[in-house]
Motif scaffolding. Structure first.
Motif, PDB file in Angstrom:
ATOM      1  N   ASP A   1      32.284  35.958  84.268  1.00  0.00           N
ATOM      2  CA  ASP A   1      33.628  35.383  84.431  1.00  0.00           C
ATOM      3  C   ASP A   1      34.009  34.386  83.345  1.00  0.00           C
ATOM      4  O   ASP A   1      35.112  33.839  83.357  1.00  0.00           O
ATOM      5  CB  ASP A   1      33.787  34.749  85.821  1.00  0.00           C
ATOM      6  N   ASN A   2      33.138  34.147  82.382  1.00  0.00           N
ATOM      7  CA  ASN A   2      33.511  33.310  81.241  1.00  0.00           C
ATOM      8  C   ASN A   2      33.829  34.154  80.007  1.00  0.00           C
ATOM      9  O   ASN A   2      33.786  33.680  78.878  1.00  0.00           O
ATOM     10  CB  ASN A   2      32.402  32.306  80.915  1.00  0.00           C
ATOM     11  N   ASP A   3      34.126  35.450  80.269  1.00  0.00           N
ATOM     12  CA  ASP A   3      34.543  36.382  79.216  1.00  0.00           C
ATOM     13  C   ASP A   3      33.439  36.723  78.225  1.00  0.00           C
ATOM     14  O   ASP A   3      33.710  37.049  77.062  1.00  0.00           O
ATOM     15  CB  ASP A   3      35.776  35.860  78.473  1.00  0.00           C
TER      16      ASP A   3
ATOM     17  N   GLN B   1      27.289  31.228  85.646  1.00  0.00           N
ATOM     18  CA  GLN B   1      28.479  32.072  85.688  1.00  0.00           C
ATOM     19  C   GLN B   1      28.342  33.151  86.766  1.00  0.00           C
ATOM     20  O   GLN B   1      27.234  33.495  87.188  1.00  0.00           O
ATOM     21  CB  GLN B   1      28.709  32.739  84.325  1.00  0.00           C
ATOM     22  N   ARG B   2      29.484  33.687  87.178  1.00  0.00           N
ATOM     23  CA  ARG B   2      29.491  34.791  88.141  1.00  0.00           C
ATOM     24  C   ARG B   2      29.635  36.126  87.421  1.00  0.00           C
ATOM     25  O   ARG B   2      30.329  36.213  86.404  1.00  0.00           O
ATOM     26  CB  ARG B   2      30.639  34.631  89.152  1.00  0.00           C
ATOM     27  N   VAL B   3      29.013  37.142  87.969  1.00  0.00           N
ATOM     28  CA  VAL B   3      29.156  38.487  87.434  1.00  0.00           C
ATOM     29  C   VAL B   3      30.400  39.123  88.038  1.00  0.00           C
ATOM     30  O   VAL B   3      30.558  39.158  89.269  1.00  0.00           O
ATOM     31  CB  VAL B   3      27.916  39.348  87.727  1.00  0.00           C
TER      32      VAL B   3
ATOM     33  N   ASP C   1      29.967  38.933  92.017  1.00  0.00           N
ATOM     34  CA  ASP C   1      30.519  37.789  92.755  1.00  0.00           C
ATOM     35  C   ASP C   1      29.480  36.730  93.102  1.00  0.00           C
ATOM     36  O   ASP C   1      29.768  35.795  93.857  1.00  0.00           O
ATOM     37  CB  ASP C   1      31.253  38.236  94.035  1.00  0.00           C
ATOM     38  N   GLU C   2      28.282  36.870  92.552  1.00  0.00           N
ATOM     39  CA  GLU C   2      27.230  35.889  92.793  1.00  0.00           C
ATOM     40  C   GLU C   2      27.049  35.021  91.550  1.00  0.00           C
ATOM     41  O   GLU C   2      27.045  35.530  90.423  1.00  0.00           O
ATOM     42  CB  GLU C   2      25.903  36.587  93.108  1.00  0.00           C
ATOM     43  N   PRO C   3      26.864  33.718  91.710  1.00  0.00           N
ATOM     44  CA  PRO C   3      26.536  32.888  90.543  1.00  0.00           C
ATOM     45  C   PRO C   3      25.123  33.177  90.060  1.00  0.00           C
ATOM     46  O   PRO C   3      24.198  33.300  90.870  1.00  0.00           O
ATOM     47  CB  PRO C   3      26.662  31.460  91.082  1.00  0.00           C
ATOM     48  N   ILE C   4      24.976  33.310  88.755  1.00  0.00           N
ATOM     49  CA  ILE C   4      23.660  33.554  88.168  1.00  0.00           C
ATOM     50  C   ILE C   4      22.981  32.211  87.946  1.00  0.00           C
ATOM     51  O   ILE C   4      23.391  31.426  87.094  1.00  0.00           O
ATOM     52  CB  ILE C   4      23.783  34.330  86.842  1.00  0.00           C
TER      53      ILE C   4
ATOM     54  N   LEU D   1      18.103  38.410  85.369  1.00  0.00           N
ATOM     55  CA  LEU D   1      19.280  37.726  85.902  1.00  0.00           C
ATOM     56  C   LEU D   1      18.982  37.388  87.359  1.00  0.00           C
ATOM     57  O   LEU D   1      18.818  38.293  88.190  1.00  0.00           O
ATOM     58  CB  LEU D   1      20.515  38.623  85.792  1.00  0.00           C
ATOM     59  N   HIS D   2      18.885  36.096  87.654  1.00  0.00           N
ATOM     60  CA  HIS D   2      18.480  35.646  88.985  1.00  0.00           C
ATOM     61  C   HIS D   2      19.650  34.998  89.717  1.00  0.00           C
ATOM     62  O   HIS D   2      20.271  34.055  89.205  1.00  0.00           O
ATOM     63  CB  HIS D   2      17.353  34.617  88.885  1.00  0.00           C
ATOM     64  N   THR D   3      19.932  35.472  90.929  1.00  0.00           N
ATOM     65  CA  THR D   3      20.823  34.764  91.838  1.00  0.00           C
ATOM     66  C   THR D   3      19.943  33.986  92.814  1.00  0.00           C
ATOM     67  O   THR D   3      18.718  33.965  92.684  1.00  0.00           O
ATOM     68  CB  THR D   3      21.726  35.732  92.616  1.00  0.00           C
ATOM     69  N   SER D   4      20.543  33.378  93.808  1.00  0.00           N
ATOM     70  CA  SER D   4      19.745  32.628  94.789  1.00  0.00           C
ATOM     71  C   SER D   4      18.881  33.545  95.638  1.00  0.00           C
ATOM     72  O   SER D   4      17.855  33.117  96.181  1.00  0.00           O
ATOM     73  CB  SER D   4      20.665  31.804  95.696  1.00  0.00           C
ATOM     74  N   ARG D   5      19.279  34.832  95.741  1.00  0.00           N
ATOM     75  CA  ARG D   5      18.568  35.744  96.644  1.00  0.00           C
ATOM     76  C   ARG D   5      17.906  36.928  95.946  1.00  0.00           C
ATOM     77  O   ARG D   5      16.952  37.504  96.489  1.00  0.00           O
ATOM     78  CB  ARG D   5      19.532  36.275  97.705  1.00  0.00           C
TER      79      ARG D   5
END
Length: 274
Positions: A60-62, A43-45, A20-23, A94-98
């Motif tokens: 989420d983009n398949d 995209q979100r995982v 649920d986090e944007p990469i 794979l990096h999110t904001s946190r």
């Protein structure tokens, strides 16, 4: 090589920081995969799934990233901007904001449209996942009776990912010990009771290993050994890695052999050859 329980625990850790986090940023070390960086960035995982020893990160983009740790691969989780101290080669980030999910040393990585994953050579031939909530002991018993598997030695069968996905060296030794079956025996020669016990232990041991971070011993024995034996690796298993040591059930010495270039352990008293 990490087995099914270890890969599932890695997937849990990855999912905890990515789902649920944007990469924000994707890094592929292999040039042929770098064309997917703009496809997956932003995209979100949706999910981090395991199929045996393979791990699938669904977006989420398949699209999905397929990865297999093989012998040396390892996933690490870190705070964004604080890379772990390691001499390993970074293959995927794979990096999110946190947070960052980082795969080191693995070479089997690819990107697939999710609806084409069934065409992946490895995934297409996998047997049922040992840790699947949908897999029942009766299903395992039926597979043991299948003409495709029934004539093979248990030692060979319990490394075959076409039979059951996620099993490996330590689970093979531990499952056969708990079922009281010698590695050279074949499913077609087992009694109904032996086959049922084997099927149940086949599901019980991986689940216990997953829940305990790699311990196949029952909780009471594991707790007792923790007070007496130093070193985690020396108090994880019934037989695996314990050649020459006393069996916890009968006191006989655990033996080690090499079958198909892979080591296997058993107790000659608890697991008679015939």
């Amino acid at each position: 090589m990490p087995e099914g329980p270890e890969i599932r625990r890695a997937a849990d850790r990855i999912a905890h920081v990515l789902v649920d986090e944007p990469i924000e940023e994707v890094l592929f070390a292999f040039p042929d995969l770098q064309r997917f960086t703009p496809v997956l960035s932003g995209q979100r995982v949706l999910e981090v799934e395991t199929r045996g020893k393979a791990l699938l990160t669904h977006f989420d983009n398949d699209y999905a990233i397929y990865s297999h740790n093989q012998l040396y691969g390892v996933w690490k989780i870190a705070k964004r901007g604080k890379m772990p101290a390691t001499n390993r080669s970074l293959r995927l980030a794979l990096h999110t904001s946190r947070h960052s999910a980082l795969l080191y040393s693995a070479s089997d990585i690819s990107v697939w449209p999710r609806d084409e994953l069934g065409m992946h050579t490895f995934l297409a031939t996998l047997g049922p996942d040992l840790l699947s909530a949908r897999l029942e002991w009766q299903d395992v018993s039926e597979r043991l009776q299948s003409p495709r598997f029934a004539g093979r030695s248990l030692a060979a069968l319990y490394l075959d990912q076409h039979f059951l996905a996620g099993s490996g060296n330590y689970l093979r030794s531990e499952i056969l010990f708990c079922a009281g079956l010698h590695p050279k025996r074949r499913p077609k020669d087992l009694s109904r009771g032996e086959r049922g016990l084997l099927a149940r232990e086949t599901l019980k041991l991986p689940k216990r290993s997953y829940e305990t971070a790699g311990i196949t011993l029952p909780p009471r024995l594991a707790a007792t050994l923790k007070k007496k034996v130093k070193g985690f690796e020396r108090r994880r298993f019934f037989v695996f890695g314990r050649d020459g040591r006393a069996c916890y059930q009968c006191g006989d010495k655990i033996r080690r052999d090499s079958i198909g270039s892979r080591r296997i352990y058993w107790c000659p008293t608890c697991q008679p050859e015939s």
